[in-house]
Enzyme design. Structure first.
Site, PDB file in Angstrom:
ATOM      1  N   PRO A   8     -30.727 -41.261 -44.620  1.00  0.00           N
ATOM      2  CA  PRO A   8     -29.971 -40.228 -43.544  1.00  0.00           C
ATOM      3  C   PRO A   8     -29.893 -41.990 -42.239  1.00  0.00           C
ATOM      4  CG  PRO A   8     -32.595 -40.507 -43.554  1.00  0.00           C
ATOM      5  CD  PRO A   8     -32.320 -40.765 -44.554  1.00  0.00           C
ATOM      6  N   HIS A   9     -28.988 -41.990 -41.405  1.00  0.00           N
ATOM      7  CA  HIS A   9     -28.148 -43.053 -40.677  1.00  0.00           C
ATOM      8  C   HIS A   9     -27.896 -42.582 -39.188  1.00  0.00           C
ATOM      9  CE1 HIS A   9     -25.459 -42.252 -43.486  1.00  0.00           C
ATOM     10  NE2 HIS A   9     -24.188 -41.987 -42.017  1.00  0.00           N
ATOM     11  N   GLY A  10     -27.883 -43.409 -38.825  1.00  0.00           N
ATOM     12  CA  GLY A  10     -27.631 -43.366 -36.964  1.00  0.00           C
ATOM     13  C   GLY A  10     -26.953 -44.586 -36.703  1.00  0.00           C
TER      14      GLY A  10
END
Lengths: 149, 464
Positions: free
Chosen positions: A66-68
């Site tokens: 996951p990444h943001g």
């Protein structure tokens, strides 16, 4: 820039319990909030979940990344969790995940060295022997060493 | 052996792009297949596919979740899938790509043609930068020129009265023209050095205008700024933790400073020197043969269209109006109208020598031409100065000389075709119109003739 500069020792959680995708993201976000990488956990998390909506970051082989990219992030950061119990991530291969890398990228970024590091990491994840090392590391130093190797 | 290509890209461009690339690379290696993967991530485009790669490729796998330019693959077998598919099943994708039909001979011919075109373009990195600047400049020339032309609709002197609509139209057009050279310079520099080149380029272009160097000065400023920005990037080495300030502080600051100083000290000085010398020279010509003066003034109008040479010629002729000498003014205006008009005719009859963008700009050039807005030809001159400017000079010189021969006289310093309908503004109206028409035709024919011999066309001839 070295991988260890963004994957700090405190960002590594080995064999933690979490019962859902969101719980894992929360745990990892907390570690980066603790080291000052993330300033605004809520904003950052919203960005991560939005990315998940666009398509799961469960890449298969029991790994999720996951990444943001968010204004709630102070500096590039990477956190890692090895789960004692696999969690469903709607992965590409349908299998639940055991290893989670959470990536935090500031909205305004100067330079792109950290992106290079992350792209290298992403490439390594495609190799089985590398993933094996993640599973066998017994402490955070060993894990970081494996990632850098 | 069949060669495969792939492009990977995902929305954030941080992880999946590279995982998909690695998955494809790895699978291809295991299968013993020649494979090249271009990644389009946040870091930018890496391992970019070249024209040659594409030409040799059997098929191309696009594993993308964003828009990528597929035009460069036209004529090739392309498989489109999501990034996830490449991560999940790289082997299947490769098998599928290998089974694709090879490109047909027709496509191959297309490819070869494309390749030749590309060759000509690649050889001209210089022209690529130039064209980038020009294409950003064109809308300003068109919008500004048309607005100024529109202000003439209210009468020739209408724009001189402050606060009127005509005045405002003229002002708006003037602002657009003021941005023309900065944008040209800025985006030449941007093409060379990317973002850090933009600031020094814009400033250099502004200064080119200020020191009166016109669009040719702007081109110099753009290249100076771009290469200086690159130089700074190469020469200045900062400790790693300070590297972030390079593109936002160090490069713009140093490159802007250096470009600016060069514009003042190296470009500005000679420019005012040239203007002074030309002025003296023209003064000495007053008594000389009228036809030669017309030839000279006409040619000068087209040299730099708004730059120092043009301005000197215009100011000289306008100055003579006070002494009730009207011939040179007529010559200057005729010569100032033929560049855009000639270009317009050229784009009409030789479409193939011009890009789509230029063909459209050619239509606007017609309106600018009849309005005596010489700047309408600048995009064309800037895009290919060594071929287009001589053609423009020849046409303008012809118009200027003919205007003198026909004894045409013009009592106002502007107005274009509209003054022809105002009683007593022009003498020998019909012959004057003829002078403009002949100059226009000369310009158009020479532009087409020179353009034919452009390096791109020559490269294509040689390889055919």
């Amino acid at each position: 820039m070295q991988l260890s500069e963004i994957l700090k020792k405190d960002h590594v959680l080995l064999d933690i319990e979490a019962d859902s995708r969101e719980a894992v993201i929360d745990e990892l976000t907390k570690t980066m909030e603790g080291t000052g990488v993330i300033a605004d956990a809520a904003t950052y998390k919203a960005a991560v979940l939005k990315r998940e909506e666009e398509g799961s970051t469960g890449i298969g082989f029991s790994v999720a990344i996951p990444h943001g990219k968010s204004a709630g992030v102070n500096e590039p950061g990477l956190a890692y969790a090895r789960l004692s119990q696999e969690v469903d991530w709607q992965s590409l291969d349908g299998n639940p995940v055991k290893s989670v890398f959470l990536i935090a990228i500031p909205e305004e970024q100067a330079g792109n060295e950290h992106l290079q590091i992350l792209s290298q990491l992403s490439r390594k994840l495609m190799h089985e022997d590398f993933r094996e090392k993640l599973n066998t590391a017994s402490n955070s130093e060993e894990l970081i060493a494996a990632l850098e190797g | 052996m069949k060669k495969l290509l792939a492009v990977t890209a995902c929305p954030t461009g941080i992880a999946h792009t590279f995982m998909a690339a690695e998955a494809l690379d790895k699978a291809a290696k295991e299968k013993g297949i020649d494979m090249k993967v271009e990644t389009r991530g946040s870091v930018g485009v890496e391992n970019e596919l070249t024209e040659e790669d594409i030409r040799e490729a059997h098929a191309i796998i696009l594993a993308v979740d964003t828009n990528v330019d597929e035009e460069r693959f036209s004529g090739k077998s392309v498989i489109r899938v999501g990034v996830g598919d490449a991560i999940k099943d790289p082997n299947g994708l490769i098998d599928q790509a290998l089974e694709m039909e090879d490109t047909t001979p027709d496509d191959y011919v297309e490819q070869v043609k494309e390749r030749k075109k590309a060759k000509g373009e690649e050889r001209k990195g210089f022209y690529k930068h130039l064209m980038n600047g020009v294409s950003f400049m064109i809308p300003l020339v068109v919008a500004g020129g048309l607005l100024i032309a529109l202000s003439f609709v209210f009468g020739l002197e209408a724009a001189d009265q402050e606060g009127t609509l005509a005045n405002h139209l003229n002002q708006i057009g003037g602002v657009a023209f003021g941005l023309m050279v900065p944008i040209l310079a800025g985006f030449i520099a941007y093409s060379i050095a990317d973002k850090p080149g933009l600031a020094p380029g814009l400033v250099g272009g502004m200064l080119a205008d200020e020191v009166g160097a016109g669009f040719l000065g702007g081109i110099i400023a753009g290249f100076l700024a771009g290469y200086l920005a690159q130089l700074v990037k190469k020469v200045v080495k900062l400790p790693k933790n300070l590297e972030g300030i390079m593109p936002v502080l160090v490069i713009p600051l140093l490159a802007t400073l250096a470009t600016g100083l060069l514009m003042y000290y190296v470009i500005g000085g000679p420019v005012s020197g040239i203007m002074g010398a030309l002025e003296d020279f023209l003064q000495s010509m007053t008594g000389a043969n009228a036809v030669i003066l017309g030839l000279l003034l006409g040619g000068m109008m087209a040299v730099d269209m708004g730059g120092p040479v043009n301005k000197t010629a215009y100011a000289f002729a306008a100055g003579l109006l006070a002494s009730e000498i009207y011939g040179p003014m007529a010559a200057v205006m005729a010569a100032g109208m033929t560049p855009p008009l000639g270009i317009w005719i050229a784009t009409l009859i030789a479409k193939k020598r011009f890009t789509k963008e230029e063909q459209e700009a050619g239509k606007a050039a017609s309106v600018l031409g009849i309005s005596f807005i010489t700047e309408g030809a600048i995009p064309f001159a800037a895009a290919d100065p060594l071929r287009v400017i001589p053609a423009l000079i020849a046409g303008s010189a012809t118009a200027g000389a003919l205007s003198m021969i026909f004894n045409a006289a013009l009592r106002v310093p502007h107005g274009g075709v509209f003054v022809l309908f105002i009683p007593n503004a022009v003498t020998h109206v019909l012959l004057y119109a003829l002078a403009i028409a002949i100059g226009t035709v000369v310009t158009a024919l020479l532009v087409i003739f020179f353009k034919k011999r452009s390096p791109q066309a020559q490269a294509a001839d040689l390889t055919e």
